[in-house]
Design a protein around this motif. Sequence first.
Motif, PDB file in Angstrom:
ATOM      1  N   GLU A  13       0.655  -1.075  -0.028  1.00  0.00           N
ATOM      2  CA  GLU A  13      -0.180   0.049  -0.389  1.00  0.00           C
ATOM      3  C   GLU A  13       0.709   1.507   0.134  1.00  0.00           C
ATOM      4  OE1 GLU A  13      -2.327  -0.601   3.488  1.00  0.00           O
ATOM      5  OE2 GLU A  13      -3.654  -1.589   2.258  1.00  0.00           O
ATOM      6  N   TYR A  69      -1.069   7.712   4.787  1.00  0.00           N
ATOM      7  CA  TYR A  69      -0.407   7.229   3.628  1.00  0.00           C
ATOM      8  C   TYR A  69      -1.052   8.746   2.914  1.00  0.00           C
ATOM      9  CZ  TYR A  69      -2.653   2.533   4.016  1.00  0.00           C
ATOM     10  OH  TYR A  69      -2.038   1.191   4.811  1.00  0.00           O
ATOM     11  N   VAL A 117      -5.500  -3.976  -3.956  1.00  0.00           N
ATOM     12  CA  VAL A 117      -6.198  -3.452  -2.540  1.00  0.00           C
ATOM     13  C   VAL A 117      -7.609  -3.617  -2.651  1.00  0.00           C
ATOM     14  CG1 VAL A 117      -5.620  -2.040  -0.944  1.00  0.00           C
ATOM     15  CG2 VAL A 117      -3.668  -2.670  -1.813  1.00  0.00           C
TER      16      VAL A 117
END
Length: 221
Positions: A13, A69, A117
């Motif tokens: 990710e 993120y 994902v």
Amino acid sequence: MGDLQTLIVFCMELAGTIAFAASGAMVGINRGMDIFGICVLGVVTAVGGGMTRDMILGNVPGALIRPVYVLVAVFTSLLVFLLLYFKRNVLRGKPGELYDRAMLVMDSVGLGIFTVVGVTTGIRNGYLENTFLLTFLGTLTGVGGGVLRDVMAGVPPYIFVKHIYACASVAGALCCVWIYRGFGQIPAMVVSSALVVLIRFLAAYHHWNLPRMKREDENSS
């Protein structure tokens, strides 16, 4: 084993976040945006598809719960900006060649990772048997951020004009669903993301494109 699997997924990710944020920053730089606009475009590209997916699933977007993120996307965008600010000749030379190559690599890697994902997120929400929904979620996660990026930058969405793109995501999502059911999460994510990247590279190398109507100005040239 569970901790190792979680770590592998997290690393994938992060890799996708970096790749998509860099592509968003590159588009912002190419469009002459300031550093704030470049960071916004990088963040939107990196987390936009995932946030849209989470809202469809009725969840609070993961990027808001785990802002790592967003922070990684901002840091990547700033790094790309600084690199190109002090190396202004990097994108010059053959018209757009280096830019196109960089966009191909970063968009392909991000597309592959975020497609799988999206699929695995749908599976964790209890939809393992719904192939259509999982494929939709994977494709949306893969291409959604790029579409938002291009719309905000005022350019034709990359998925509609650059070789095989969304179709590669669909193929990767289907592959991920099938492999997950037979072999588990990690094999599904690794093989399927690699498949998406391979399709994108082959499409770029061989100039594969879906059929389209030529404009009148193209026919007359």
